[in-house]
Enzyme design. Structure first.
Site, PDB file in Angstrom:
ATOM      1  N   GLU A 109      -5.251  -5.383  10.897  1.00 15.65           N
ATOM      2  CA  GLU A 109      -4.236  -4.351  11.087  1.00 15.65           C
ATOM      3  C   GLU A 109      -4.498  -3.583  12.376  1.00 15.65           C
ATOM      4  O   GLU A 109      -5.329  -2.660  12.390  1.00 15.65           O
ATOM      5  CB  GLU A 109      -4.286  -3.362   9.924  1.00 15.65           C
ATOM      6  CG  GLU A 109      -3.993  -3.952   8.577  1.00 15.65           C
ATOM      7  CD  GLU A 109      -3.428  -2.897   7.637  1.00 15.65           C
ATOM      8  OE1 GLU A 109      -2.286  -3.042   7.224  1.00 15.65           O
ATOM      9  OE2 GLU A 109      -4.134  -1.912   7.362  1.00 15.65           O
TER      10      GLU A 109
ATOM     11  N   HIS B  34      -9.533   0.911   5.137  1.00 15.92           N
ATOM     12  CA  HIS B  34      -8.233   1.073   5.804  1.00 15.92           C
ATOM     13  C   HIS B  34      -8.425   2.010   7.005  1.00 15.92           C
ATOM     14  O   HIS B  34      -9.244   2.929   6.957  1.00 15.92           O
ATOM     15  CB  HIS B  34      -7.216   1.657   4.820  1.00 15.92           C
ATOM     16  CG  HIS B  34      -5.825   1.679   5.371  1.00 15.92           C
ATOM     17  ND1 HIS B  34      -5.396   2.660   6.237  1.00 15.92           N
ATOM     18  CD2 HIS B  34      -4.776   0.830   5.204  1.00 15.92           C
ATOM     19  CE1 HIS B  34      -4.134   2.398   6.576  1.00 15.92           C
ATOM     20  NE2 HIS B  34      -3.736   1.302   5.958  1.00 15.92           N
TER      21      HIS B  34
ATOM     22  N   SER C 144       3.450  -2.219  10.367  1.00 15.41           N
ATOM     23  CA  SER C 144       4.913  -2.173  10.549  1.00 15.41           C
ATOM     24  C   SER C 144       5.624  -3.466  10.143  1.00 15.41           C
ATOM     25  O   SER C 144       6.619  -3.844  10.758  1.00 15.41           O
ATOM     26  CB  SER C 144       5.267  -1.788  11.993  1.00 15.41           C
ATOM     27  OG  SER C 144       4.879  -0.451  12.240  1.00 15.41           O
TER      28      SER C 144
ATOM     29  N   GLY D 191       2.464   2.087  10.844  1.00  9.23           N
ATOM     30  CA  GLY D 191       3.396   3.203  10.668  1.00  9.23           C
ATOM     31  C   GLY D 191       4.164   3.595  11.921  1.00  9.23           C
ATOM     32  O   GLY D 191       4.751   4.674  11.979  1.00  9.23           O
TER      33      GLY D 191
ATOM     34  N   ASN E 216       0.860  -1.188   0.000  1.00  7.71           N
ATOM     35  CA  ASN E 216       0.000   0.000   0.000  1.00  7.71           C
ATOM     36  C   ASN E 216       0.896   1.238   0.000  1.00  7.71           C
ATOM     37  O   ASN E 216       1.501   1.566   1.015  1.00  7.71           O
ATOM     38  CB  ASN E 216      -0.895  -0.038   1.262  1.00  7.71           C
ATOM     39  CG  ASN E 216      -1.745   1.220   1.413  1.00  7.71           C
ATOM     40  OD1 ASN E 216      -1.854   2.025   0.485  1.00  7.71           O
ATOM     41  ND2 ASN E 216      -2.355   1.377   2.583  1.00  7.71           N
TER      42      ASN E 216
ATOM     43  N   GLY F  52       2.876  -1.251   4.358  1.00 10.39           N
ATOM     44  CA  GLY F  52       2.778   0.175   4.015  1.00 10.39           C
ATOM     45  C   GLY F  52       4.159   0.735   3.737  1.00 10.39           C
ATOM     46  O   GLY F  52       4.695   0.584   2.638  1.00 10.39           O
TER      47      GLY F  52
ATOM     48  N   GLU G 240      -6.859   4.448   8.015  1.00 12.88           N
ATOM     49  CA  GLU G 240      -6.711   5.886   7.717  1.00 12.88           C
ATOM     50  C   GLU G 240      -7.987   6.446   7.091  1.00 12.88           C
ATOM     51  O   GLU G 240      -8.323   7.607   7.288  1.00 12.88           O
ATOM     52  CB  GLU G 240      -5.484   6.110   6.816  1.00 12.88           C
ATOM     53  CG  GLU G 240      -4.193   5.947   7.617  1.00 12.88           C
ATOM     54  CD  GLU G 240      -2.994   5.467   6.822  1.00 12.88           C
ATOM     55  OE1 GLU G 240      -3.002   5.524   5.582  1.00 12.88           O
ATOM     56  OE2 GLU G 240      -2.031   4.999   7.469  1.00 12.88           O
TER      57      GLU G 240
ATOM     58  N   LYS H 262       0.030   4.279  -0.339  1.00 18.35           N
ATOM     59  CA  LYS H 262      -0.672   5.455   0.212  1.00 18.35           C
ATOM     60  C   LYS H 262      -0.475   6.654  -0.735  1.00 18.35           C
ATOM     61  O   LYS H 262      -0.349   6.453  -1.940  1.00 18.35           O
ATOM     62  CB  LYS H 262      -0.193   5.725   1.636  1.00 18.35           C
ATOM     63  CG  LYS H 262      -0.272   4.454   2.508  1.00 18.35           C
ATOM     64  CD  LYS H 262      -0.108   4.683   3.963  1.00 18.35           C
ATOM     65  CE  LYS H 262      -0.196   3.335   4.688  1.00 18.35           C
ATOM     66  NZ  LYS H 262      -0.109   3.461   6.137  1.00 18.35           N
TER      67      LYS H 262
HETATM   68  P1  PGA Z   1       2.847   0.185   7.707  1.00 13.59           P
HETATM   69  O1  PGA Z   1       1.408   0.428   7.087  1.00 13.59           O
HETATM   70  O2  PGA Z   1       3.394  -1.070   7.108  1.00 13.59           O
HETATM   71  O3  PGA Z   1       3.632   1.397   7.320  1.00 13.59           O
HETATM   72  O4  PGA Z   1       2.659   0.060   9.187  1.00 13.59           O
HETATM   73  C1  PGA Z   1       0.507  -0.632   6.960  1.00 13.59           C
HETATM   74  C2  PGA Z   1      -0.806  -0.093   6.460  1.00 13.59           C
HETATM   75  O5  PGA Z   1      -1.093   1.088   6.608  1.00 13.59           O
HETATM   76  O6  PGA Z   1      -1.614  -0.836   5.919  1.00 13.59           O
END
Ligand code: PGA
Length: 252
Positions: free
Chosen positions: A168, A95, A214, A174, A8, A234, A97, A10
């Site tokens: 998640e 997601h 992460s 993140g 992803n 991500g 976010e 983003k």
């Molecule tokens: P990340 O993001 O791997 O940076 O933690 C995962 C995601 O947002 O799906």
């Protein structure tokens, strides 16, 4: 066994960066047999990336990071599932976010899943708890199960098998603070149990359930275990070396 690695990106990359990243991932993974790679770039790049990579694509697919909750019409700025389906096979839906910054509820997520399926897009549905404090509590499992049942409400036996669920935990996204493989498996097993109650054990066993939060090239081995069908990445998906390493570890 067919594992899945989703990248992803983003709201990152200009087209040149996107092209470089997509082509190096594609070239390095084109002979992979055990892992399906689904890249979700900013939707505006997908058609051009598709045209450039077409001849080399094998186990590599594109997905969008979102779709509109409406089918078509006067919704300025939105991109419909039908539009996405012309360039991609998958769509990330719900997601954290989107839930956090754009007010997406389970009802909206449910609506989007149904529109995606109607337009032949396979939904990658994200669920997960906000806080790490009570992460081990049964009550917390309840909030995840509620997201699962409400987001997937009304899907029939055929439809549910087209869904990929990504567990998640929001606290792990993140932050560099990934969940342990043990915790991820415990929640994924409990989501599968929940699906067995709603459908049946055989159907539940066919639903792919991933872990995200992460994940990187160092901790990926934690999540390579029976019961976890893959990962949603991500930050590390923007680094071709790290992402290819993650795919390699899932392939062998
Ligand atoms: P990340 O993001 O791997 O940076 O933690 C995962 C995601 O947002 O799906």
């Amino acid at each position: 066994m067919n594992r899945i690695v989703v990248g992803n990106w983003k709201m990152n990359t200009n087209f040149k960066e996107a092209q470089k990243l997509a082509s190096s991932i594609n070239v390095s993974t084109k002979n992979f047999k055990n892992v399906k790679i689904i890249i979700c770039p900013p939707v505006i790049w997908i058609a051009k990336l598709n045209a450039n990579l077409k001849s080399q694509i094998s186990n590599f697919r594109f997905g969008s990071q979102n779709i509109a909750a409406q089918e078509k019409g006067s919704f300025t700025g939105e991109i419909s599932a039908q539009m996405v389906s012309e360039v991609a096979d998958y769509a990330i839906i719900g997601h954290s976010e989107r839930r956090r910054f754009f007010g997406e509820t389970d009802e909206i997520v449910n609506k989007k899943i149904k529109i995606a399926l109607k337009n032949n897009l396979k939904p990658i549905v994200c669920v997960g708890e906000f806080s790490k404090d009570n992460a081990q509590d049964e009550s917390n499992f309840g909030s995840i199960h509620q997201q699962v049942s409400q987001s997937l409400a009304g899907l029939n036996k055929e439809e549910i098998q087209k869904i990929i669920i990504a567990f998640e935990p929001v606290w792990a996204i993140g932050t560099g603070d990934n969940a342990t493989g043990e915790y991820a498996l415990k929640i994924i097993d409990s989501i599968r149990d929940r699906l067995s109650i709603i459908y049946n054990r055989e159907i539940a066993s066919k639903v792919k359930i991933l872990y995200g939060g992460s994940v990187d090239d160092k901790n990926i081995s934690e999540f390579k275990q029976k019961g976890i069908d893959g990962v949603l990445v991500g930050g590390a998906s923007l680094d071709s070396k790290k992402f290819i390493e993650i795919c390699k570890k899932m392939e062998v």
